[in-house]
Design a protein around this motif. Structure first.
Motif, short mmCIF file in Angstrom:
data_model
loop_
_atom_site.label_atom_id
_atom_site.label_comp_id
_atom_site.label_asym_id
_atom_site.label_seq_id
_atom_site.Cartn_x
_atom_site.Cartn_y
_atom_site.Cartn_z
N GLU A 249 0.51 -1.17 0.50
CA GLU A 249 -0.03 0.09 -0.25
C GLU A 249 0.84 1.24 -0.19
OE1 GLU A 249 -3.21 0.31 -0.09
OE2 GLU A 249 -3.73 -1.25 -0.46
N SER A 250 0.93 2.42 -1.24
CA SER A 250 1.99 3.50 -1.07
C SER A 250 0.70 4.98 -1.00
CB SER A 250 2.64 2.93 -2.46
OG SER A 250 3.12 2.13 -2.63
N PHE A 251 1.11 5.72 -0.43
CA PHE A 251 0.52 6.36 -0.14
C PHE A 251 0.75 8.26 -1.11
CE2 PHE A 251 -1.01 3.88 2.93
CZ PHE A 251 -2.39 4.22 3.33
N TYR A 252 -0.01 8.68 -1.39
CA TYR A 252 0.42 9.75 -2.61
C TYR A 252 -0.15 10.95 -1.81
CZ TYR A 252 2.23 6.46 -5.39
OH TYR A 252 3.30 5.59 -6.71
N PRO A 253 0.52 12.11 -2.15
CA PRO A 253 -0.74 13.55 -1.74
C PRO A 253 -1.51 14.30 -2.54
CG PRO A 253 1.53 13.38 -2.05
CD PRO A 253 1.61 12.49 -2.51
N ALA A 254 -2.32 13.88 -1.98
CA ALA A 254 -3.61 14.36 -2.93
C ALA A 254 -4.03 15.79 -3.17
CB ALA A 254 -4.53 13.37 -2.03
N ASP A 255 -3.69 16.25 -3.24
CA ASP A 255 -3.66 18.07 -2.81
C ASP A 255 -2.04 18.45 -2.79
OD1 ASP A 255 -2.53 18.94 -0.25
OD2 ASP A 255 -5.28 18.48 0.62
N GLU A 256 -2.58 19.96 -3.65
CA GLU A 256 -0.56 20.38 -3.60
C GLU A 256 -0.35 21.38 -2.37
OE1 GLU A 256 0.44 21.31 -6.07
OE2 GLU A 256 -1.09 19.74 -7.25
N PHE A 257 -1.40 21.01 -1.10
CA PHE A 257 -0.73 21.35 0.21
C PHE A 257 0.14 20.22 0.44
CE2 PHE A 257 -0.72 21.66 3.81
CZ PHE A 257 0.03 22.29 4.43
N THR A 258 -0.40 19.35 0.34
CA THR A 258 0.28 17.95 1.23
C THR A 258 1.82 17.98 0.07
OG1 THR A 258 -1.49 16.82 1.57
CG2 THR A 258 0.29 15.82 2.00
N THR A 259 1.84 18.70 -1.00
CA THR A 259 2.69 18.22 -2.05
C THR A 259 3.85 18.60 -1.51
OG1 THR A 259 1.34 17.38 -3.66
CG2 THR A 259 3.67 18.50 -4.53
N ALA A 260 3.66 20.07 -1.64
CA ALA A 260 4.24 21.16 -1.16
C ALA A 260 5.06 20.80 0.05
CB ALA A 260 3.28 22.77 -1.26
N ALA A 261 3.94 20.57 1.26
CA ALA A 261 4.72 20.65 2.65
C ALA A 261 5.44 18.86 2.48
CB ALA A 261 3.19 20.19 3.58
N PHE A 262 5.56 17.84 1.99
CA PHE A 262 6.62 17.36 1.33
C PHE A 262 7.65 17.69 1.07
CE2 PHE A 262 3.74 14.17 3.11
CZ PHE A 262 4.41 13.38 3.89
N ARG A 263 7.41 18.14 -0.11
CA ARG A 263 8.48 18.79 -1.26
C ARG A 263 9.76 19.97 0.17
NH1 ARG A 263 5.53 20.95 -6.19
NH2 ARG A 263 5.99 18.65 -7.09
N ARG A 264 9.51 20.52 0.73
CA ARG A 264 9.63 21.10 1.85
C ARG A 264 10.52 20.23 2.85
NH1 ARG A 264 4.87 24.15 1.74
NH2 ARG A 264 4.30 23.64 3.89
#
Length: 264
Positions: A249-264
């Motif tokens: 089970e692999s989890f991926y960001p479901a929105d731009e905020f979550t994506t940006a949070a992990f990039r930071r």
């Protein structure tokens, strides 16, 4: 190596059980396997003894899991067709290495490996995001990830859309039970259904293509939620019981905020 030791029912009874579970008539199954309906009827009633080849053909058409195929063969008086190794066994070394690479390669996002009963077999470092704050008794092996997800002492208090997520989990588990008839999964479903939930549980559309899980950003609601959707990876054409029952089970960001949070 381990195998199923004993079949509890005669081979004909087991066959009828799987045929009825798949909602197939004797005629439908006979046509698919090129066996006469009369002979199939005799097998189910115990008047005829099926060959090993016939049992394997029937199992393929009925999409019987490998573990249960072994039980079917044992009930028919034959040796199991599929081995069952632990991931730590030498024959599984290549598989274990591949799983580790998949988990590590998915960082910084969470990924876990589960068995047929949703017990966590392995996971990457990012899984700590999910388990933070969960009660210790839920984190003692074997960790059941569905119990951990919905238990009041687990992840549930941190899941903003707990009603939607709970409905999704219970529906997914119900489909798995319908396909496998697994009594342990049925017990798990009853347990999870008894946990406190959202009064709107039944109003959620469990047929949605993607159901995200949303973690509260902060208790006061001042920080946006972190949202994830998951994908499931299974091994193609497995010839080992353990391997057939594993899923990643692999989890991926479901929105731009979550994506940006992990990039930071």
């Amino acid at each position: 190596m381990t195998t199923t030791l004993e079949a509890q029912e005669p081979v004909g009874v087991l066959l009828r059980h799987w045929r009825e579970r798949r909602r197939m008539s004797q005629m439908d199954l006979a046509l698919r396997t090129e066996v006469s309906a009369r002979h199939l009827s005799f097998v189910e009633t115990g008047r005829s003894k099926p060959t090993r080849t016939m049992l394997l053909k029937l199992s393929e058409q009925l999409e019987i899991p490998l573990r249960e195929q072994n039980s079917l063969l044992l009930a028919g008086g034959f040796a199991p067709a599929y081995a069952e190794h632990q991931l730590s066994d030498l024959p599984m070394a290549v598989v274990s290495d591949a799983i580790r690479k998949i988990l590590d390669g998915h960082l910084p996002y969470p990924a876990i490996v589960v068995d047929r009963h949703w017990n966590m077999v392995d996971g990457n470092e990012a899984v700590a995001l999910f388990t933070a704050g969960c009660a210790e008794h839920l984190l003692e092996p074997p960790i059941n990830v569905l119990r951990l997800s919905l238990h009041p002492d687990g992840m549930a208090p941190r899941i903003a859309n707990i009603g939607q997520w709970r409905a999704h989990i219970l529906d997914r588990l119900a489909h798995q039970i319908a396909a496998t008839g697994d009594s342990q999964l049925s017990s798990l479903h009853r347990e999870l259904s008894a946990y406190p939930g959202d009064d709107m549980d039944r109003a959620y559309d469990t047929r949605a293509l993607v159901v995200p899980v949303r973690f509260r950003g902060s208790p006061d609601g001042n920080s946006p939620d972190l949202a994830f959707f998951s994908t499931t990876t299974v091994f193609g054409t497995p010839l080992d019981v353990t391997l057939a029952e594993l899923a990643i089970e692999s989890f991926y960001p479901a929105d731009e905020f979550t994506t940006a949070a992990f990039r930071r």
